[in-house]
Scaffold this active site. Structure first.
Site, PDB file in Angstrom:
ATOM      1  N   THR A 342      44.494  39.219  52.883  1.00  0.00           N
ATOM      2  CA  THR A 342      45.567  40.187  52.712  1.00  0.00           C
ATOM      3  C   THR A 342      45.069  41.526  53.274  1.00  0.00           C
ATOM      4  O   THR A 342      43.872  41.803  53.257  1.00  0.00           O
ATOM      5  CB  THR A 342      46.002  40.304  51.242  1.00  0.00           C
ATOM      6  N   HIS A 394      35.727  33.753  38.951  1.00  0.00           N
ATOM      7  CA  HIS A 394      34.394  33.695  38.365  1.00  0.00           C
ATOM      8  C   HIS A 394      34.168  32.440  37.534  1.00  0.00           C
ATOM      9  O   HIS A 394      33.053  32.132  37.134  1.00  0.00           O
ATOM     10  CB  HIS A 394      34.141  34.947  37.510  1.00  0.00           C
TER      11      HIS A 394
END
Lengths: 426, 324
Positions: A342, A394
């Site tokens: 992006t 994560h």
């Protein structure tokens, strides 16, 4: 014999479609595969071909009406003895957009043969019990959402308990957002304009909230000296446009570096399915394209981005983003991405902290390229610098790996060598 | 009043019906002077006389044939098959005559056939079968199979009063093993109504007869593991309480069917089919069945133990279902 025309499924997660326009009216005779209507879904507009030759006898869904996938929307009376292809809710029914209707553009067919059957590496594999399916349907849980539900049953199966827990979590989330927008609490005293959310807005809102709930987002930031790329682009942008018919943007440079680095860090190109990590062999790179006037966002996907050379990437990106802006992408072109880029830099943003595009695990934000004084060999130099921000999940990618991956992208950008592009002025 | 046994409850129910209604009479092998092979009718000939407690020849076909004739003439016979296994000798009388007379000629055949059935008593292949499925397949009959003294008493009374032929499967293993305090007032258990013998949210066990007790024990063990089973005791097999089964399935979404009859062609298959037809979208796991294995009932005690469903087999199936 009467043949039903049904609302096709234009994409995995698409559950319904809206009839935009009927191109035929009852009584019209139609040829097999002739386009008879236009429909629109969250992200794609499409013309629907007739499943059989004959006469359109009945229109069951009027323009502007939205119906579920598989709902009959019209009836065709076939001539006696004529054979009909059963109309089915499949994306294959939509015409392949090959760009041939746009004069002056070189025809590039982006859908490989077999692309339709080769899609969705995970969806088809997972079994859902009838109960889980019926709960998903009643509660409006999309196929993509369902994929994100972690399963605690045998071989990771999603059980009743799992889907109810998912609904609880989702309920808690939606309970918060309406509260924020609740007129009684948030409506300011003065005059207020009320804007109903359109389908795309709703889809984005839902997807973003779900992503934040699903993944453990972390964003790492690195800086890259892209002076070599900037110099190259300044020098060749005009010849490039003359020769290739498209403008030379920075995106294919980023895409190339991202894909090369993904090859070395396959975990960044994966998904989490319950307690299993699915490493995806193919790299399908999503490029976030913002629509004019902030009216939404589409992420078209470059299939097998690692198999394209620089020119192929550049042309694909231009074609996909052009067609994204006019909502002319076909369903397969907005599905199956494995990693996303992006570009907040396009609006001057220095750094963004992007939200992961589910069910992916990484998204790279590219900041604006600006000239800055930097220290090189203890001397101050003026260099073209940019920030790269990588958000990753994560749950499966630790800080070390995330940062190492990001640094590898930086390395590829900084060590840019025009000779490796495989593009020359002819 | 103390707890009474399952066999006593049958006895009491019969006695109450005979006292209530003079048209009720019993017939069977050795049920009179000897009081019945299992002593269900002990003392009956003394109270009701040899005209209402009739010792018959060893001829099941004759017993059922006489019963049908008496029923057509307005009496309410209760025929005892000494062992349910022997009913095959009267098969034609049951399935072609008793079952079809009302359909064919509009006449009522209010008769009860008592069928002492079931294994676990080391009776071998001719004294241990659960042959309810033979009749389950025959429209025109009613089939019941109580699991507790309460249901045994309530169902024998309903069977006697029913205007149709009712096969009453009483489980020999339960005769003197299951005791229960019964209320003073009259007990009637309507045919066609199941009973929730244990409530639970996680797994439905559909069962009947002796397997209700095996299921209850297994459910107790599973409860210690945090899995709550709901036990639907069918009590009536034909017709069975479809609504109760489906309600429970909609609650738990997982089903285990347990019966002592052999697996293949047992009524579990039919119940499974009904659930998948009418509650498919409510299923979170495959419907599972535990039943006896597809062999004659072995005479050897260790083999019979291996043959019959037991607590361990049910527990294993429940754990598998819970983990699915």
């Amino acid at each position: 014999m009467k043949v039903d025309v049904v609302m096709p499924q234009l994409g995995e997660s698409v559950a319904e479609g809206t009839v935009v326009k009927w191109m035929k009216k009852p009584g019209d005779s139609i040829a097999m595969d002739e386009s008879i209507l236009e429909i629109t879904t969250d992200k794609v507009d499409s013309e629907i071909p007739a499943p059989a030759a004959g006469t359109l006898v009945e229109i069951l869904t009027q323009e502007g009406e939205t119906v579920a996938v598989g709902t009959p929307i019209a009836r065709i009376e076939t001539e006696a003895g004529a054979t009909a292809v059963p109309s089915r809710p499949s994306s294959r029914d939509t015409s392949v957009h090959d760009g041939s209707d746009r004069p002056g553009t070189k025809v590039v067919v982006y859908r490989r043969p077999g692309a339709v059957t080769a899609k969705k590496p995970t969806t088809g594999k997972r079994f859902y019990s009838p109960l889980v399916r019926s709960i998903a349907r009643t509660e409006g849980i999309s196929a993509v959402e369902l994929e994100s539900v972690a399963g605690s049953g045998d071989r990771g199966r999603v059980t009743k308990k799992d889907i109810l827990a998912f609904l609880d979590a989702r309920g808690a989330a939606t309970a918060i957002s309406p509260a924020l927008a609740a007129p009684a609490m948030a409506r300011p005293a003065g005059p207020v304009e009320e804007i109903p959310m359109d389908r795309m807005r709703k889809a984005i809102a839902e997807h973003m909230i779900r992503s934040v709930q699903t993944s453990a987002h972390v964003t790492s930031i690195s800086e890259a000296d892209v002076s070599a790329i900037v110099r190259f682009r300044e020098k060749f942008k005009d010849p490039f446009r003359r020769q290739e018919g498209i403008s030379l943007t920075y995106t294919p440079f980023f895409a190339k570096a991202v894909v090369k680095a993904l090859k070395e860090f396959p975990l960044l190109n994966s998904s989490l399915d319950g307690d299993r990590i699915l490493l995806k062999r193919a790299i399908h790179l999503g490029i976030a394209v913002s629509l004019d006037d902030g009216k939404g966002l589409i992420v078209p996907v470059i299939r097998d981005a690692d198999e394209k050379n620089f020119l192929g990437l550049a042309k694909t990106i231009v074609d996909l983003s052009n067609r994204a802006r006019i909502k002319k992408l076909v369903p397969d072109e907005v599905q199956g991405g494995t990693f996303t880029i992006t570009n907040p830099g396009i609006f001057g943003g220095l750094i963004g902290t992007p939200i992961i595009n589910q069910p992916q695990v990484g998204i790279l934000g590219t900041g604006a390229i600006v000239k800055r004084p930097v220290v090189i060999n203890d001397a101050i130099a003026i260099r073209s610098m940019m920030y790269l921000s990588l958000s990753y999940d994560h749950r499966i990618i630790d800080g070390a790996m995330g940062t190492l991956y990001l640094q590898r992208v930086v390395q590829y950008l900084e060590s840019f060598d025009p000779k490796e592009l495989g593009w020359n002025v002819r | 009043m103390g707890a009474i046994t399952y066999i006593q409850a049958i006895s009491d129910g019969l006695r109450e019906e005979m006292r209530r209604d003079d048209s009720v009479f019993l017939l069977g092998e050795d049920i009179g002077i000897y009081g019945g092979a299992f002593k269900v009718t002990k003392g009956f000939i003394e109270e009701f006389g040899p005209e209402r407690v009739i010792d018959t020849p060893l001829a099941e076909s004759a017993i059922i044939g006489v019963s049908i004739g008496a029923a057509l003439m307005g009496l309410r016979p209760v025929a005892e098959m000494q062992f349910a296994d022997f009913i095959s000798c009267a098969f034609n009388q049951v399935v072609n005559n008793a079952a079809k007379i009302h359909y064919r000629w509009g006449a009522s055949v209010p008769m009860t056939i008592r069928c002492p059935s079931g294994g676990g008593v080391h009776g071998g292949p001719y004294h241990s079968q659960n042959n309810e499925a033979w009749f389950f397949h025959t429209p025109g009959l009613k089939v019941v199979a109580p699991s507790t003294p309460y249901d045994a008493k309530g169902l024998i009374k309903s069977a006697v009063r029913d205007p149709n032929p009712v096969l009453y499967f009483e489980h020999k293993f339960l005769y003197r093993r299951i005791k229960e305090e019964l209320p003073e007032e009259e007990i009637i258990v309507p045919i066609g109504e199941g009973d929730i013998k244990r409530e639970g949210r996680d797994i439905t066990i559909v069962t009947y007869g002796s397997m209700v007790h095996v299921s209850l024990e297994a459910a107790e063990t599973l409860a210690n593991e945090g899995i709550e089973c709901e036990i639907v005791d069918l009590r009536s097999i034909l017709p069975f309480d479809k609504a109760m089964i489906l309600d429970s399935v909609r609650k738990t979404n997982r089903v285990l069917i347990v019966h002592e009859d052999v697996l293949t062609g047992g009524i579990g298959g039919e119940i499974s089919a009904v659930i998948s037809e009418e509650a498919f979208e409510q299923l979170d796991a495959p419907i599972m069945r535990i039943a006896s294995i597809d062999t004659p009932v072995p005479y050897s005690p260790p083999l019979e133990e291996f043959f019959l469903p037991n607590k361990e087999k049910v527990i294993n199936a429940l754990r598998k279902l819970a983990a699915y």
